[in-house]
Scaffold this active site. Structure first.
Site, PDB file in Angstrom:
ATOM      1  N   LYS A 270      81.031 -90.893   8.420  1.00 52.96           N
ATOM      2  CA  LYS A 270      80.286 -91.155   7.184  1.00 52.96           C
ATOM      3  C   LYS A 270      79.951 -89.856   6.459  1.00 52.96           C
ATOM      4  CE  LYS A 270      76.056 -91.095   7.132  1.00 52.96           C
ATOM      5  NZ  LYS A 270      74.598 -90.998   6.961  1.00 52.96           N
ATOM      6  N   CYS A 340      67.258-105.454  -0.625  1.00 51.92           N
ATOM      7  CA  CYS A 340      67.810-106.016   0.616  1.00 51.92           C
ATOM      8  C   CYS A 340      67.344-105.174   1.798  1.00 51.92           C
ATOM      9  CB  CYS A 340      69.341-106.067   0.541  1.00 51.92           C
ATOM     10  SG  CYS A 340      70.118-107.128   1.785  1.00 51.92           S
ATOM     11  N   CYS A 347      64.653-111.720  -0.950  1.00 54.20           N
ATOM     12  CA  CYS A 347      65.730-112.568  -1.476  1.00 54.20           C
ATOM     13  C   CYS A 347      65.333-113.243  -2.773  1.00 54.20           C
ATOM     14  CB  CYS A 347      66.116-113.623  -0.441  1.00 54.20           C
ATOM     15  SG  CYS A 347      66.809-112.942   1.082  1.00 54.20           S
ATOM     16  N   CYS A 350      66.314-111.107  -5.670  1.00 58.67           N
ATOM     17  CA  CYS A 350      67.717-110.717  -5.745  1.00 58.67           C
ATOM     18  C   CYS A 350      68.475-111.675  -6.662  1.00 58.67           C
ATOM     19  CB  CYS A 350      68.343-110.715  -4.349  1.00 58.67           C
ATOM     20  SG  CYS A 350      70.082-110.227  -4.336  1.00 58.67           S
ATOM     21  N   CYS A 356      74.703-115.537  -2.032  1.00 65.45           N
ATOM     22  CA  CYS A 356      74.683-114.805  -0.766  1.00 65.45           C
ATOM     23  C   CYS A 356      74.552-115.795   0.389  1.00 65.45           C
ATOM     24  CB  CYS A 356      73.524-113.815  -0.739  1.00 65.45           C
ATOM     25  SG  CYS A 356      73.364-112.909   0.819  1.00 65.45           S
TER      26      CYS A 356
END
Length: 418
Positions: A270, A340, A347, A350, A356
């Site tokens: 990463k 998130c 949620c 969102c 989702c």
């Protein structure tokens, strides 16, 4: 009597001539001679019987020899060219121009000159392209979900936007120093919040964040500068070892490839991909950290669930267009820091809550009221009005239904009279 003797003599003469002239009886000449010499004293009739018996034995072997000679003569006749031309002059010239094909071993073994029919074998062209069609998989609603995430991240007010690796290096330093500071900030950000990483980088830059200064700084002082980042003792060792390698092999700069970066102590895939994008401005892969790993699994952007960030990176790179690799990290990291969340995600705030597959499964019990500015889909307000008399009745009923609390009983001690 004289006539019989003459007939016998003629037969002997014919048999002898046949034996001498025919190739089939060459092997039996010795037999005839021995039998004649052995029976010379027995008379003409005995010699005739011996000759006829030997001739009969030789005749028995004729068929095998005859078949063998006929086969040899047949092959010889095939090789010999024809004595007379089979066509006119013009036709013969065309036939002479045709080259004769060499006779193979398999065709020479066939009887009567018959040859096997030649089979033309054709091969398909192999242009290096695999004929196996691989099915292209992608998440069904990923473009819509990505558009909503861009809309929610349009403010760029997450911690990663102000204190990430792109904001931690000195813009006025030389190019190789800037690249080194990007790598150091990425090494410190592992298992650490961006606020802590940004504060540690400010102290290092004030001290002198170069490969030469890191090597010259003792471990105790370096630990005080980067504390309280996560695993700061291990990161002190990694910073010292990495700085020494960069000084000896790269002159204080960092490698310009993922393979060279992951060889450094404390640098993973990463960090390597993010360093290639920030320091060298090259897109080598998707930088997947814990936020990208978590959100990709929640949104269903993977063909099957993954267990670690490296597997998530490989799964995303299989179907996600390459031109989106550079923005996926900062989009999802900021989205994971604000909406998130790892625990109790918001949620209800969102925009992807209706597409989702993980929406409202891990969200908190308390949600925003319908019609509030935080709700993406406002609904009508329903307010139930009650009169004061009704409220008092409800309170009395609830009090009557409650059970009385348990009151502990005290035991009385008996006093014995002495």
């Amino acid at each position: 009597m004289l006539c019989n003797v003459c007939c016998v003599t003629r037969l002997c003469y014919v048999a002898q001539n046949l034996n001498m002239s025919s190739p089939y009886f060459k092997q039996s000449s010795s037999v005839l001679t021995r039998s004649s010499s052995h029976g010379a004293g027995s008379g003409p009739a005995a010699s005739l019987r011996s000759k006829l018996s030997s001739r009969q034995r030789d005749v028995d072997t004729v068929p095998a020899l005859k078949v063998k000679v006929e086969a040899e003569e047949a092959t010889v006749s095939e090789v010999k060219p024809p004595s007379t031309p089979l066509c006119t002059d013009g036709c013969c010239e065309q036939l002479q121009q045709i080259p004769e094909r060499p006779q193979t071993e398999a065709s020479s073994l066939l009887p009567h000159g018959r040859r096997r029919r030649q089979i033309k074998v054709e091969y398909d062209r192999d242009d290096g392209v695999s004929q196996i069609k691989t099915e292209h998989w992608e998440s069904p609603d990923w473009m819509k979900q990505l558009g909503f995430i861009r809309e929610m991240r349009s403010g760029r007010d997450a911690p990663v936007d102000n204190m990430g690796a792109e904001k931690c290096y000195d813009t006025e330093a030389p190019a190789h120093v800037r690249r080194f500071q990007v790598l150091v900030s990425l090494m410190l950000s592992s298992q650490t919040k961006d606020q802590v990483t940004g504060a540690a980088m400010q102290r290092l830059r004030a001290h002198g964040c170069t490969a030469e200064n890191i090597v010259a700084t003792d471990d105790k002082k370096l630990g005080e500068l980067i504390y309280p980042v996560g695993f700061w003792r291990n990161k002190v060792k990694f910073l010292k070892q990495t700085s020494a390698i960069l000084m000896t092999e790269f002159g204080g700069d960092i490698p310009n490839s993922v393979e060279g970066l992951v060889r450094l102590p404390g640098v993973g895939p990463k960090m390597a991909h993010l360093a290639m994008g920030i320091a060298w401005d090259q897109v080598s892969g998707i930088g997947v950290d814990t936020h990208v790993h978590r959100i990709s699994n929640r949104l269903g952007w993977l063909k099957k669930p993954t267990k670690n960030p490296e597997d998530t990176r490989k799964a995303l790179e299989e179907w996600l267009p390459r031109e989106l690799w550079s923005e996926i990290n900062w989009l999802l990291v900021g989205f994971g820091q604000q909406v998130c969340l790892p625990v109790n995600p918001l949620c209800s705030m969102c925009l992807n809550q209706y597409s989702c597959p993980s929406a409202h499964k891990c969200s908190p019990a308390k949600r925003h009221k319908p019609g509030s500015p935080h709700s993406p889909d406002p609904t009508h307000k329903f307010k139930v009005e009650t009169k004061p008399e009704q409220e008092s009745d409800v309170r009395n009923k609830s009090a009557a239904n409650q059970e009385p609390p348990d009151v502990p009983t005290r035991r009385r001690r008996r006093v014995k009279n002495c």
